[in-house]
Scaffold this motif. Structure first.
Motif, PDB file in Angstrom:
ATOM      1  N   ALA A 153       0.741  -1.311   0.040  1.00 47.54           N
ATOM      2  CA  ALA A 153      -0.140  -0.017   0.220  1.00 47.54           C
ATOM      3  C   ALA A 153       0.848   1.364   0.065  1.00 47.54           C
ATOM      4  O   ALA A 153       0.531   2.223  -0.631  1.00 47.54           O
ATOM      5  N   GLU A 154       2.189   1.211   0.954  1.00 45.07           N
ATOM      6  CA  GLU A 154       2.666   2.579   0.658  1.00 45.07           C
ATOM      7  C   GLU A 154       3.336   2.582  -0.575  1.00 45.07           C
ATOM      8  O   GLU A 154       3.546   3.765  -1.111  1.00 45.07           O
ATOM      9  N   ASN A 155       3.895   1.669  -1.328  1.00 45.28           N
ATOM     10  CA  ASN A 155       4.567   1.850  -2.469  1.00 45.28           C
ATOM     11  C   ASN A 155       3.565   2.106  -3.647  1.00 45.28           C
ATOM     12  O   ASN A 155       3.735   2.961  -4.481  1.00 45.28           O
ATOM     13  N   THR A 156       2.315   1.615  -3.682  1.00 43.43           N
ATOM     14  CA  THR A 156       1.335   1.929  -4.358  1.00 43.43           C
ATOM     15  C   THR A 156       0.944   3.538  -4.322  1.00 43.43           C
ATOM     16  O   THR A 156       0.854   4.200  -5.159  1.00 43.43           O
ATOM     17  N   ALA A 157       0.875   4.093  -3.075  1.00 41.87           N
ATOM     18  CA  ALA A 157       0.632   5.388  -2.830  1.00 41.87           C
ATOM     19  C   ALA A 157       1.846   6.318  -3.274  1.00 41.87           C
ATOM     20  O   ALA A 157       1.672   7.228  -3.862  1.00 41.87           O
ATOM     21  N   ALA A 158       3.179   5.872  -3.291  1.00 44.19           N
ATOM     22  CA  ALA A 158       4.197   6.395  -3.881  1.00 44.19           C
ATOM     23  C   ALA A 158       4.321   6.517  -5.138  1.00 44.19           C
ATOM     24  O   ALA A 158       4.573   7.602  -5.714  1.00 44.19           O
ATOM     25  N   ARG A 159       3.842   5.677  -5.759  1.00 41.49           N
ATOM     26  CA  ARG A 159       3.976   5.444  -7.359  1.00 41.49           C
ATOM     27  C   ARG A 159       2.835   6.479  -7.808  1.00 41.49           C
ATOM     28  O   ARG A 159       3.107   7.221  -8.970  1.00 41.49           O
ATOM     29  N   ARG A 160       1.695   6.690  -7.153  1.00 39.89           N
ATOM     30  CA  ARG A 160       0.828   7.526  -7.401  1.00 39.89           C
ATOM     31  C   ARG A 160       1.178   8.890  -7.567  1.00 39.89           C
ATOM     32  O   ARG A 160       0.866   9.749  -8.396  1.00 39.89           O
ATOM     33  N   ARG A 161       1.726   9.182  -6.346  1.00 45.17           N
ATOM     34  CA  ARG A 161       2.862  10.624  -6.196  1.00 45.17           C
ATOM     35  C   ARG A 161       3.549  10.821  -7.585  1.00 45.17           C
ATOM     36  O   ARG A 161       3.690  11.861  -7.779  1.00 45.17           O
ATOM     37  N   ALA A 162       4.500   9.761  -7.997  1.00 48.45           N
ATOM     38  CA  ALA A 162       5.184  10.165  -8.795  1.00 48.45           C
ATOM     39  C   ALA A 162       4.967  10.273 -10.243  1.00 48.45           C
ATOM     40  O   ALA A 162       5.527  10.982 -11.090  1.00 48.45           O
ATOM     41  N   TRP A 176      -8.080  15.366   4.805  1.00 47.28           N
ATOM     42  CA  TRP A 176      -9.354  14.381   4.118  1.00 47.28           C
ATOM     43  C   TRP A 176      -8.824  13.021   4.703  1.00 47.28           C
ATOM     44  O   TRP A 176      -7.853  12.378   4.811  1.00 47.28           O
ATOM     45  N   TRP A 177     -10.013  12.287   5.176  1.00 41.94           N
ATOM     46  CA  TRP A 177      -9.724  11.020   5.622  1.00 41.94           C
ATOM     47  C   TRP A 177     -10.361  10.041   4.702  1.00 41.94           C
ATOM     48  O   TRP A 177     -11.545  10.148   4.159  1.00 41.94           O
ATOM     49  N   PRO A 178      -9.391   9.191   3.942  1.00 43.47           N
ATOM     50  CA  PRO A 178      -9.960   8.102   3.221  1.00 43.47           C
ATOM     51  C   PRO A 178     -11.039   7.080   3.661  1.00 43.47           C
ATOM     52  O   PRO A 178     -11.315   7.156   4.758  1.00 43.47           O
ATOM     53  N   ASP A 179     -11.498   6.503   2.756  1.00 47.09           N
ATOM     54  CA  ASP A 179     -12.354   5.297   2.883  1.00 47.09           C
ATOM     55  C   ASP A 179     -11.593   4.163   3.797  1.00 47.09           C
ATOM     56  O   ASP A 179     -10.332   3.976   3.531  1.00 47.09           O
ATOM     57  N   ASP A 180     -12.187   3.521   4.868  1.00 50.05           N
ATOM     58  CA  ASP A 180     -11.496   2.608   5.536  1.00 50.05           C
ATOM     59  C   ASP A 180     -10.845   1.454   4.558  1.00 50.05           C
ATOM     60  O   ASP A 180      -9.754   1.056   4.928  1.00 50.05           O
ATOM     61  N   ALA A 181     -11.481   1.236   3.458  1.00 46.70           N
ATOM     62  CA  ALA A 181     -10.780   0.229   2.542  1.00 46.70           C
ATOM     63  C   ALA A 181      -9.758   0.505   1.663  1.00 46.70           C
ATOM     64  O   ALA A 181      -9.289  -0.133   1.000  1.00 46.70           O
ATOM     65  N   ASP A 182      -9.463   1.867   1.704  1.00 44.66           N
ATOM     66  CA  ASP A 182      -8.721   2.360   0.743  1.00 44.66           C
ATOM     67  C   ASP A 182      -7.256   2.463   1.373  1.00 44.66           C
ATOM     68  O   ASP A 182      -6.852   3.472   1.796  1.00 44.66           O
ATOM     69  N   ALA A 183      -6.662   1.370   1.547  1.00 47.59           N
ATOM     70  CA  ALA A 183      -5.058   1.112   2.012  1.00 47.59           C
ATOM     71  C   ALA A 183      -4.267   2.249   1.514  1.00 47.59           C
ATOM     72  O   ALA A 183      -3.602   2.721   2.313  1.00 47.59           O
ATOM     73  N   ALA A 184      -4.058   2.190   0.226  1.00 46.17           N
ATOM     74  CA  ALA A 184      -2.988   3.229  -0.337  1.00 46.17           C
ATOM     75  C   ALA A 184      -3.388   4.543   0.036  1.00 46.17           C
ATOM     76  O   ALA A 184      -2.777   5.374   0.086  1.00 46.17           O
ATOM     77  N   GLY A 185      -4.744   4.903   0.271  1.00 43.73           N
ATOM     78  CA  GLY A 185      -5.209   6.371   0.316  1.00 43.73           C
ATOM     79  C   GLY A 185      -4.838   6.699   1.905  1.00 43.73           C
ATOM     80  O   GLY A 185      -4.295   7.716   2.289  1.00 43.73           O
ATOM     81  N   TRP A 186      -4.766   5.535   2.677  1.00 42.53           N
ATOM     82  CA  TRP A 186      -4.410   5.931   3.998  1.00 42.53           C
ATOM     83  C   TRP A 186      -3.035   6.007   4.130  1.00 42.53           C
ATOM     84  O   TRP A 186      -2.183   6.963   5.180  1.00 42.53           O
ATOM     85  N   GLU A 187      -2.176   5.425   3.327  1.00 47.31           N
ATOM     86  CA  GLU A 187      -0.798   5.588   3.214  1.00 47.31           C
ATOM     87  C   GLU A 187      -0.247   6.910   2.962  1.00 47.31           C
ATOM     88  O   GLU A 187       0.665   7.840   3.459  1.00 47.31           O
ATOM     89  N   GLU A 188      -1.215   7.621   2.020  1.00 53.23           N
ATOM     90  CA  GLU A 188      -1.025   8.943   1.487  1.00 53.23           C
ATOM     91  C   GLU A 188      -1.398  10.032   2.436  1.00 53.23           C
ATOM     92  O   GLU A 188      -0.762  10.815   2.822  1.00 53.23           O
ATOM     93  N   TYR A 189      -2.419   9.493   3.343  1.00 52.80           N
ATOM     94  CA  TYR A 189      -2.663  10.267   4.482  1.00 52.80           C
ATOM     95  C   TYR A 189      -1.795  10.499   5.515  1.00 52.80           C
ATOM     96  O   TYR A 189      -1.301  11.557   5.853  1.00 52.80           O
ATOM     97  N   MET A 212       9.663   2.692  -0.985  1.00 50.26           N
ATOM     98  CA  MET A 212       9.775   4.140  -1.795  1.00 50.26           C
ATOM     99  C   MET A 212       9.736   5.318  -0.940  1.00 50.26           C
ATOM    100  O   MET A 212      10.000   6.474  -1.441  1.00 50.26           O
ATOM    101  N   VAL A 213       9.150   5.168   0.142  1.00 46.88           N
ATOM    102  CA  VAL A 213       9.287   6.397   1.139  1.00 46.88           C
ATOM    103  C   VAL A 213      10.582   6.253   1.981  1.00 46.88           C
ATOM    104  O   VAL A 213      11.097   5.334   2.653  1.00 46.88           O
ATOM    105  N   VAL A 214      11.380   7.454   1.924  1.00 47.42           N
ATOM    106  CA  VAL A 214      12.504   7.600   2.930  1.00 47.42           C
ATOM    107  C   VAL A 214      11.939   8.596   3.918  1.00 47.42           C
ATOM    108  O   VAL A 214      12.002   9.733   3.634  1.00 47.42           O
ATOM    109  N   PRO A 215      12.164   8.159   5.211  1.00 46.26           N
ATOM    110  CA  PRO A 215      11.804   9.118   6.323  1.00 46.26           C
ATOM    111  C   PRO A 215      12.693  10.343   6.489  1.00 46.26           C
ATOM    112  O   PRO A 215      13.809  10.219   6.411  1.00 46.26           O
ATOM    113  N   ARG A 216      12.032  11.408   6.818  1.00 44.10           N
ATOM    114  CA  ARG A 216      12.920  12.730   7.136  1.00 44.10           C
ATOM    115  C   ARG A 216      13.102  12.529   8.625  1.00 44.10           C
ATOM    116  O   ARG A 216      12.576  11.799   9.546  1.00 44.10           O
TER     117      ARG A 216
END
Length: 281
Positions: free
Chosen positions: A94-103, A113-126, A171-175
């Protein structure tokens, strides 16, 4: 017993790529050893770390112990769920899916915004968006508060990224932020009789000065005020600027209105009164 990921356990080795908060032109790789984790983690992960020698020239040699704040969305307490939100455990997919969408420029998400509970990638973006904003808030606040650093807010020594253990597939590098360590108790945990009125008045002066320098803390509470030294407090330090509002393009009148609307000095006075801490004189 609270589970603590191996990379944050005492004795764990952490690799960091850091730039000085004073001069961010040169990035250096720094190795650190975890001395303590301040749990439970809520938003950022807060660690006491010792910098391994050789100490880089952009850090003070006399003190090798620092606070390291890591903005890694993987370990947020909110993932466990709340009264209004189901649990959202971290997954690499889910984290990598969100990162690819950003890319691909598909990020139209706002951190409020709070994503739908079933939207795992949306929550990673949140979670990612919130921590990115918190890091930006803190670094901007410390930059604004340079005249107070080391006196009533911690010193901001360096900022950068966490070097993920190999093999890293994320694909996420923490600050990260590297701050001075204030070895003292919080305002909440100290007997009010041990806090001299001059210390409380100094805290109120700090809150006023923060506003004049262009920073509203926006999360003032007793846990975000540390007293130093521990045995006989003579100074109060304000910490944790992740929720802060930093003046950007407001005119003087607009900023004065914002300060008046928030009135953080009054909020701090009310907090001191509630804790029965004398700030008179």
């Amino acid at each position: 017993m609270l589970y603590l990921h191996p990379i944050y356990q005492p004795g764990a080795q952490i690799s960091l790529n850091l730039r000085s908060c004073a001069d961010d032109k040169t990035e250096r790789n720094v190795q650190a050893t975890v001395a303590k984790a301040f749990t439970p983690f809520t938003m950022s992960q807060v660690l006491l770390v010792d910098i391994n020698p050789p100490i880089p020239d952009n850090l003070p040699v006399a003190n090798a112990s620092f606070i390291l704040k890591v903005y890694d969305p993987r370990f947020l307490q909110h993932r466990k769920g709340t009264k209004s939100s189901a649990p959202h455990p971290w997954t690499l997919a889910a984290e990598n899916t969100a990162a690819r969408r950003r890319a691909f420029g598909a990020n139209t998400f706002l951190p409020t915004w709070w994503p739908d509970d079933a939207d795992a990638a949306g929550w990673e973006e949140y979670y990612h968006g919130n921590l990115q904003q918190m890091f930006k808030n803190e670094l901007s606040a410390y930059t604004r508060l340079l005249p107070l650093q080391g006196q009533s807010v911690p010193l901001c020594h360096a900022h950068g990224t966490l070097v993920l253990p190999s093999p890293a597939k994320r694909m996420v590098v923490p600050r990260v932020l590297l701050l001075s360590y204030v070895p003292g108790p919080s305002l909440r945990s100290v007997n009010p009789s041990r806090i001299a009125p001059i210390v409380a008045r100094g805290l109120l002066d700090t809150i006023r000065a923060m506003g004049q320098l262009g920073v509203i803390h926006d999360d003032l509470r007793s846990d975000n005020v540390l007293l130093s030294p521990s045995d006989e407090p003579s100074r109060a330090f304000v910490i944790d600027f992740g929720s802060s509002e930093v003046r950007a393009h407001q005119t003087d009148d607009e900023w004065d209105w914002t300060l008046a609307e928030n009135d953080e000095p009054k909020l701090m006075e009310m907090m001191l009164d509630k804790l029965h801490i004398d700030h008179s004189g």
